[in-house]
Design a protein around this motif. Structure first.
Motif, PDB file in Angstrom:
ATOM      1  N   ILE A  30      37.650  69.513  20.321  1.00  0.00           N
ATOM      2  CA  ILE A  30      36.718  68.424  20.640  1.00  0.00           C
ATOM      3  C   ILE A  30      37.317  67.087  20.233  1.00  0.00           C
ATOM      4  CG2 ILE A  30      34.496  67.412  19.981  1.00  0.00           C
ATOM      5  CD1 ILE A  30      33.350  70.219  19.882  1.00  0.00           C
ATOM      6  N   VAL A  31      37.997  67.083  19.064  1.00  0.00           N
ATOM      7  CA  VAL A  31      38.560  65.826  18.565  1.00  0.00           C
ATOM      8  C   VAL A  31      39.702  65.348  19.444  1.00  0.00           C
ATOM      9  CG1 VAL A  31      39.774  64.819  16.615  1.00  0.00           C
ATOM     10  CG2 VAL A  31      37.822  66.295  16.210  1.00  0.00           C
ATOM     11  N   ARG A  32      40.427  66.304  20.022  1.00  0.00           N
ATOM     12  CA  ARG A  32      41.606  65.952  20.822  1.00  0.00           C
ATOM     13  C   ARG A  32      41.188  65.282  22.130  1.00  0.00           C
ATOM     14  NH1 ARG A  32      44.883  71.143  21.280  1.00  0.00           N
ATOM     15  NH2 ARG A  32      44.755  71.129  19.007  1.00  0.00           N
ATOM     16  N   PRO A  33      41.802  64.134  22.489  1.00  0.00           N
ATOM     17  CA  PRO A  33      41.383  63.455  23.723  1.00  0.00           C
ATOM     18  C   PRO A  33      42.032  64.036  24.973  1.00  0.00           C
ATOM     19  CG  PRO A  33      43.011  62.156  22.571  1.00  0.00           C
ATOM     20  CD  PRO A  33      42.815  63.386  21.750  1.00  0.00           C
ATOM     21  N   GLY A  34      42.835  65.075  24.831  1.00  0.00           N
ATOM     22  CA  GLY A  34      43.598  65.614  25.963  1.00  0.00           C
ATOM     23  C   GLY A  34      42.747  66.194  27.067  1.00  0.00           C
ATOM     24  N   ARG A  35      41.440  66.363  26.812  1.00  0.00           N
ATOM     25  CA  ARG A  35      40.614  66.962  27.852  1.00  0.00           C
ATOM     26  C   ARG A  35      40.233  65.975  28.943  1.00  0.00           C
ATOM     27  NH1 ARG A  35      37.199  66.316  23.628  1.00  0.00           N
ATOM     28  NH2 ARG A  35      35.273  65.135  23.879  1.00  0.00           N
ATOM     29  N   TYR A  36      40.460  64.670  28.684  1.00  0.00           N
ATOM     30  CA  TYR A  36      40.059  63.666  29.672  1.00  0.00           C
ATOM     31  C   TYR A  36      41.139  63.471  30.727  1.00  0.00           C
ATOM     32  CZ  TYR A  36      36.249  62.404  26.601  1.00  0.00           C
ATOM     33  OH  TYR A  36      35.125  62.443  25.850  1.00  0.00           O
ATOM     34  N   VAL A  37      40.716  63.476  31.987  1.00  0.00           N
ATOM     35  CA  VAL A  37      41.627  63.084  33.054  1.00  0.00           C
ATOM     36  C   VAL A  37      41.055  61.822  33.696  1.00  0.00           C
ATOM     37  CG1 VAL A  37      42.563  65.354  33.578  1.00  0.00           C
ATOM     38  CG2 VAL A  37      40.432  64.671  34.617  1.00  0.00           C
ATOM     39  N   THR A  38      41.945  60.960  34.171  1.00  0.00           N
ATOM     40  CA  THR A  38      41.487  59.685  34.728  1.00  0.00           C
ATOM     41  C   THR A  38      40.975  59.896  36.149  1.00  0.00           C
ATOM     42  OG1 THR A  38      43.674  59.233  35.572  1.00  0.00           O
ATOM     43  CG2 THR A  38      43.178  58.399  33.377  1.00  0.00           C
ATOM     44  N   THR A  39      40.200  58.934  36.603  1.00  0.00           N
ATOM     45  CA  THR A  39      39.687  59.000  37.974  1.00  0.00           C
ATOM     46  C   THR A  39      40.844  58.938  38.974  1.00  0.00           C
ATOM     47  OG1 THR A  39      39.347  56.627  37.781  1.00  0.00           O
ATOM     48  CG2 THR A  39      37.421  58.024  37.514  1.00  0.00           C
ATOM     49  N   ASP A  40      41.901  58.174  38.618  1.00  0.00           N
ATOM     50  CA  ASP A  40      43.061  58.082  39.515  1.00  0.00           C
ATOM     51  C   ASP A  40      43.708  59.440  39.711  1.00  0.00           C
ATOM     52  OD1 ASP A  40      42.899  55.284  39.831  1.00  0.00           O
ATOM     53  OD2 ASP A  40      43.746  55.043  37.825  1.00  0.00           O
ATOM     54  N   HIS A  41      43.807  60.155  38.572  1.00  0.00           N
ATOM     55  CA  HIS A  41      44.437  61.475  38.619  1.00  0.00           C
ATOM     56  C   HIS A  41      43.637  62.422  39.513  1.00  0.00           C
ATOM     57  CE1 HIS A  41      47.314  64.253  36.723  1.00  0.00           C
ATOM     58  NE2 HIS A  41      46.392  65.167  36.956  1.00  0.00           N
ATOM     59  N   VAL A  42      42.305  62.383  39.335  1.00  0.00           N
ATOM     60  CA  VAL A  42      41.444  63.256  40.148  1.00  0.00           C
ATOM     61  C   VAL A  42      41.570  62.874  41.620  1.00  0.00           C
ATOM     62  CG1 VAL A  42      39.065  63.935  40.601  1.00  0.00           C
ATOM     63  CG2 VAL A  42      39.839  63.665  38.254  1.00  0.00           C
ATOM     64  N   ALA A  43      41.551  61.551  41.893  1.00  0.00           N
ATOM     65  CA  ALA A  43      41.654  61.088  43.278  1.00  0.00           C
ATOM     66  C   ALA A  43      42.954  61.569  43.904  1.00  0.00           C
ATOM     67  CB  ALA A  43      41.582  59.560  43.311  1.00  0.00           C
ATOM     68  N   LYS A  44      44.042  61.454  43.127  1.00  0.00           N
ATOM     69  CA  LYS A  44      45.350  61.869  43.647  1.00  0.00           C
ATOM     70  C   LYS A  44      45.336  63.356  43.995  1.00  0.00           C
ATOM     71  CE  LYS A  44      49.021  59.658  42.055  1.00  0.00           C
ATOM     72  NZ  LYS A  44      49.953  59.229  41.007  1.00  0.00           N
ATOM     73  N   MET A  45      44.739  64.160  43.085  1.00  0.00           N
ATOM     74  CA  MET A  45      44.719  65.610  43.334  1.00  0.00           C
ATOM     75  C   MET A  45      43.881  65.946  44.569  1.00  0.00           C
ATOM     76  SD  MET A  45      44.515  67.224  39.526  1.00  0.00           S
ATOM     77  CE  MET A  45      44.987  68.904  39.837  1.00  0.00           C
ATOM     78  N   ILE A  46      42.777  65.203  44.759  1.00  0.00           N
ATOM     79  CA  ILE A  46      41.941  65.477  45.936  1.00  0.00           C
ATOM     80  C   ILE A  46      42.699  65.112  47.213  1.00  0.00           C
ATOM     81  CG2 ILE A  46      39.818  64.850  47.148  1.00  0.00           C
ATOM     82  CD1 ILE A  46      38.525  64.343  44.454  1.00  0.00           C
ATOM     83  N   ILE A  47      43.351  63.949  47.172  1.00  0.00           N
ATOM     84  CA  ILE A  47      44.059  63.490  48.363  1.00  0.00           C
ATOM     85  C   ILE A  47      45.201  64.432  48.712  1.00  0.00           C
ATOM     86  CG2 ILE A  47      45.528  61.629  49.257  1.00  0.00           C
ATOM     87  CD1 ILE A  47      43.760  59.720  47.535  1.00  0.00           C
ATOM     88  N   GLN A  48      45.888  64.915  47.657  1.00  0.00           N
ATOM     89  CA  GLN A  48      47.008  65.834  47.904  1.00  0.00           C
ATOM     90  C   GLN A  48      46.530  67.236  48.259  1.00  0.00           C
ATOM     91  OE1 GLN A  48      49.016  65.441  44.213  1.00  0.00           O
ATOM     92  NE2 GLN A  48      50.272  63.703  44.876  1.00  0.00           N
ATOM     93  N   ASN A  49      45.221  67.416  48.281  1.00  0.00           N
ATOM     94  CA  ASN A  49      44.659  68.742  48.585  1.00  0.00           C
ATOM     95  C   ASN A  49      45.150  69.806  47.616  1.00  0.00           C
ATOM     96  OD1 ASN A  49      42.658  69.385  50.285  1.00  0.00           O
ATOM     97  ND2 ASN A  49      43.890  69.042  52.141  1.00  0.00           N
ATOM     98  N   ASN A  50      45.265  69.414  46.362  1.00  0.00           N
ATOM     99  CA  ASN A  50      45.802  70.309  45.340  1.00  0.00           C
ATOM    100  C   ASN A  50      44.930  71.564  45.231  1.00  0.00           C
ATOM    101  OD1 ASN A  50      46.713  71.493  42.969  1.00  0.00           O
ATOM    102  ND2 ASN A  50      47.318  69.495  42.147  1.00  0.00           N
ATOM    103  N   PRO A  51      45.479  72.742  45.525  1.00  0.00           N
ATOM    104  CA  PRO A  51      44.639  73.944  45.551  1.00  0.00           C
ATOM    105  C   PRO A  51      44.193  74.413  44.169  1.00  0.00           C
ATOM    106  CG  PRO A  51      46.929  74.521  45.901  1.00  0.00           C
ATOM    107  CD  PRO A  51      46.883  73.030  45.842  1.00  0.00           C
TER     108      PRO A  51
END
Lengths: 203, 200
Positions: free
Chosen positions: A40-61
């Motif tokens: 919970i303390v570790r911030p590594g669980r957060y992904v940015t909106t840019d990252h999510v957008a990129k994955m959606i656009i790339q159709n990342n399976p």
């Protein structure tokens, strides 16, 4: 006296017999509390909106977006290919099948990051790996991907790159026109030094 | 919820208070069960009085089955309770010494205190012997330390060794205990018939 002995013996036998029907596996396995706290303390669980957008656009399976808002909100607006699992039904048996699929990255989204964070803790506690939270939630998504703000001229080149990507992403998600950023037109004023006859310094 | 202290349901500073209260209750039950009489206690070895066996077996099976139910309903987490570490050889020898002392003295350490509480003189002598033995053990410790710490197996349970779930042990033990209860009733009756005088 004898009768109560018989009754107590039968009662004790029944109780002990009942323990045989305890199902050891009916409790979900949980990770250690210390481990959960570290995660919970570790911030590594957060992904940015840019990252999510990129994955959606790339159709990342390998991307699996879980929207934890209620059904109305989900129908109103959500990300493409997102799966709606409201927070209160997250731990239903059927819904848990969405988690723990090898190589799949689960990203929780909600309006802000709070509900998504709660969902993340629930799922993490059950020991599922590869789970993430979209930072800032859909509010931040609107601010960054759907209505990106142009950076100042003085900002570093990476900010300009991000802005260019966001405009492209905006086109992808809204179908709207993006202003194509042309190389900035700056009128360069050439200042000519006035000629003087006076010897200006020099050694 | 439980265990109460490790989970912070009861604050740590209260452990001595709770220990005193449980101790009082334990002593009361021991006395009320007739454990303050050494004749009652050693009767289990001679076959005329099995109250020790009945009381302790009842306590064991009730606690055992009760803990399993508590664990099942989520009231107590059995993975968090303290399990006494096993030192196999020393524990077997200790058990033998304890048994010999039990049959010779007619008390175990706990019952000797309840007997003193109601003013039994033999319990005073027993307690003097108990403290002498403790002093002797302490002084002899450097010579027996190697044996004392040998055979360490860790905090193990039968379930961990055998892989058989705890409730099977509980059920088997309960059935044996209940059978023994009824068996010793018969033995008691036959032996008491031939006893001319029997006072507690």
């Amino acid at each position: 006296m004898k009768r109560i002995y018989i009754f107590l013996t039968a009662f004790m036998f029944l109780l002990a017999f009942g323990t045989l029907f305890f199902n050891e596996t009916n409790k979900p396995e949980q990770i250690e509390p210390q481990k959960l706290l570290m995660e919970i303390v570790r911030p590594g669980r957060y992904v940015t909106t840019d990252h999510v957008a990129k994955m959606i656009i790339q159709n990342n399976p390998s991307l699996e977006i879980i929207d934890v808002r209620n059904e109305n909100e989900f129908n109103n607006y959500s990300l493409p290919k997102a799966i709606n699992i409201p927070l209160d039904s997250l731990l239903n048996k059927n819904n848990l099948l969405y988690f723990g699929i090898p190589d799949m990255k689960v990203v929780f989204i909600s309006n802000d990051a709070i509900a998504a964070d709660q969902a993340w803790v629930f799922i993490k506690r059950l020991g599922f790996k590869n789970t993430f939270v979209m930072k800032g939630g859909l509010n931040h998504w609107m601010e960054t991907i759907i209505e990106p703000q142009a950076p100042e001229q003085t900002e570093p080149a990476t900010a300009l790159d991000t802005y260019a990507f966001r405009q492209g992403a905006r086109m992808y998600f809204t179908g709207g026109k993006a202003e194509i950023s042309e190389p900035s037109k700056i009128n360069v004023q050439v200042r000519k030094r006035k000629k003087t006859n006076v010897v200006a310094g020099g050694c | 919820m439980g265990p109460l202290f490790p989970n912070g349901v009861i604050a740590g500073g209260w452990d001595y208070v709770v220990a005193v209260l449980i101790g009082v209750a334990f002593g009361f039950i021991l006395e009320a069960s007739g454990f303050s009489s050494s004749r009652n206690i050693v009767g289990v070895f001679y076959g005329y009085n099995f109250v020790v066996l009945r009381v302790f077996f009842t306590a064991v099976i009730v606690a055992m089955v009760g803990l399993l139910y508590f664990n099942y309903f989520g009231i107590l987490d059995l993975t968090k309770i303290f399990i006494l570490p096993t030192y196999l050889g020393p524990m077997i020898l200790g058990g033998v010494i304890m048994g010999v002392g039990f049959i010779m003295g007619g008390f175990c350490p706990g019952t000797s205190f309840t007997a003193i509480a109601i003013g039994k003189l033999d319990a005073v002598a027993y307690l003097a012997g108990l403290y002498l033995g403790m002093a002797g053990f302490t002084m002899a410790y450097p010579y027996i330390a190697d044996f004392f710490n040998s055979g360490y197996l860790g905090h193990i349970t039968l379930t961990q060794i055998t892989g058989i779930p705890a409730h099977w042990f509980a059920f088997t033990f309960t059935v044996i205990a209940l059978a023994v209860f009824w068996g010793v009733l018969g033995i008691e009756k036959r032996i008491r018939k031939n006893m001319t005088d029997y006072k507690f």
